[in-house]
Write a protein that holds these residues in place. Structure first.
Motif, PDB file in Angstrom:
ATOM      1  N   SER A 170       0.845  -1.191   0.000  1.00 29.39           N
ATOM      2  CA  SER A 170       0.000   0.000   0.000  1.00 29.39           C
ATOM      3  C   SER A 170       0.884   1.246   0.000  1.00 29.39           C
ATOM      4  O   SER A 170       2.043   1.198   0.405  1.00 29.39           O
ATOM      5  N   PRO A 171       0.360   2.383  -0.494  1.00 34.79           N
ATOM      6  CA  PRO A 171       1.182   3.598  -0.548  1.00 34.79           C
ATOM      7  C   PRO A 171       1.540   4.123   0.840  1.00 34.79           C
ATOM      8  O   PRO A 171       0.797   3.931   1.806  1.00 34.79           O
TER       9      PRO A 171
ATOM     10  N   VAL B 196       1.539  -6.132   1.750  1.00 29.29           N
ATOM     11  CA  VAL B 196       2.030  -5.485   2.962  1.00 29.29           C
ATOM     12  C   VAL B 196       1.346  -4.122   3.081  1.00 29.29           C
ATOM     13  O   VAL B 196       1.397  -3.316   2.149  1.00 29.29           O
ATOM     14  N   ASP B 197       0.702  -3.884   4.216  1.00 26.72           N
ATOM     15  CA  ASP B 197       0.056  -2.588   4.440  1.00 26.72           C
ATOM     16  C   ASP B 197       1.098  -1.595   4.939  1.00 26.72           C
ATOM     17  O   ASP B 197       1.129  -1.212   6.118  1.00 26.72           O
ATOM     18  N   HIS B 198       1.926  -1.172   4.023  1.00 28.35           N
ATOM     19  CA  HIS B 198       3.034  -0.274   4.352  1.00 28.35           C
ATOM     20  C   HIS B 198       2.535   1.040   4.933  1.00 28.35           C
ATOM     21  O   HIS B 198       3.158   1.620   5.838  1.00 28.35           O
TER      22      HIS B 198
ATOM     23  N   LYS C 199       9.038  -4.055   9.043  1.00 30.61           N
ATOM     24  CA  LYS C 199       8.182  -4.504  10.145  1.00 30.61           C
ATOM     25  C   LYS C 199       6.997  -5.293   9.596  1.00 30.61           C
ATOM     26  O   LYS C 199       6.630  -6.352  10.136  1.00 30.61           O
ATOM     27  N   GLY C 200       6.405  -4.796   8.512  1.00 27.14           N
ATOM     28  CA  GLY C 200       5.296  -5.511   7.902  1.00 27.14           C
ATOM     29  C   GLY C 200       5.680  -6.892   7.428  1.00 27.14           C
ATOM     30  O   GLY C 200       4.910  -7.853   7.564  1.00 27.14           O
ATOM     31  N   LEU C 201       6.875  -7.018   6.869  1.00 26.85           N
ATOM     32  CA  LEU C 201       7.364  -8.331   6.444  1.00 26.85           C
ATOM     33  C   LEU C 201       7.589  -9.247   7.639  1.00 26.85           C
ATOM     34  O   LEU C 201       7.166 -10.407   7.641  1.00 26.85           O
TER      35      LEU C 201
END
Length: 268
Positions: A162-163, A199-201, A242-244
């Motif tokens: 995500s952006p 991934v909800d970056h 962190k998302g990973l």
């Protein structure tokens, strides 16, 4: 008995076989595809900004090739042939991280800037005129799905992100809500299949920005509310990591240098 020349030829063939590249195990390469928030130099020029993709290599043990470029959207990255370049480059087990959204909104009804996607979450199309030419414009998720399926068909793995958020402290108090491009990115990853991951970056970055406070986060945005300083880009990169990590590493399991606890924020 073999002649001296025959023995020399045989020795040469043995040496060639033992040094053949096919006997060397190749490490996967990570490719980055995105806009200025990911690209080297960030907002460009002497703006004091940088993209998070410039800091991501410090967190992984695999080679990283940053193909992100400022001002691009999923549509323009497609039309300019940049996704095709990646499709031609990737080899089995390579990983491509794709993150757009900042330049993909807008309207096609007045003046088409070549970046705006057709509104919609699926296979809708729009007819537009760009640079004097009639063009068919796809939706944001359609561009991601088309690229993702072509990449996975080559044996690559795809991570759709995500952006990143604009400065969530800009209004004086913290405020962040995910845009439609987060929803679209997640659905695109699901449509690509098991060789794609989301991934909800944006949310991971927003969580860290909230914990750091207004003064610190404001210092991360020297030019505008979108492009980060090098220190900010480093923080945004860590948010992606962190998302990973919270997902067990995804396709990069075993290749991430950080531990989950060493990166700010909580898993979502």
């Amino acid at each position: 008995m073999l002649s001296i020349s025959s023995l020399l030829n045989l020795a040469g063939l043995v040496a060639l076989a033992t040094s053949s590249p096919t006997n060397v195990k190749r490490a996967p390469t990570i490719y980055l595809a995105g806009d200025s928030t990911m690209a080297r130099g960030g907002g460009g020029g002497n703006s004091g900004t940088d993209g998070w993709g410039n800091f991501f290599p410090y967190s992984v043990s695999l080679p990283v090739v940053n193909k992100a470029i400022g001002g691009r959207s999923a549509r323009s990255f497609t039309v300019e042939g940049r996704f095709n370049e990646l499709i031609n480059l990737v080899q089995p087990n390579d990983i491509v991280i794709i993150e757009f959204g900042h330049n993909d909104g807008g309207s096609l009804s007045s003046s088409d800037n070549g970046r705006t996607a057709c509104p919609g979450a699926g296979s809708e199309t729009c007819q537009s005129t760009y640079n004097g030419q009639k063009v068919t414009v796809l939706t944001y998720p359609a561009y991601l799905i088309n690229a993702g399926k072509s990449l996975t068909a080559k044996g690559a793995k795809v991570i759709i992100s995500s952006p990143t958020p604009n400065n969530p402290w800009e209004g004086g108090s913290f405020a962040y809500s995910a845009s439609r491009f987060t929803t679209y990115s997640k659905s695109a990853a699901q449509s690509i299949g098991s060789n794609a991951f989301f991934v909800d970056h944006g949310q991971y970055t927003a969580n860290i920005f909230k914990s750091l406070g207004k003064a610190k986060v404001d210092s991360f945005f020297p030019k505008d509310h979108t492009h980060t300083s090098p220190a900010g880009a480093d923080t945004v990169s860590r948010a992606f990591v962190k998302g990973l990590l919270c997902a067990g590493g995804s396709f990069l399991s075993g290749s991430i240098r950080n531990s989950t606890g060493s990166v700010e924020g909580a898993c979502i």
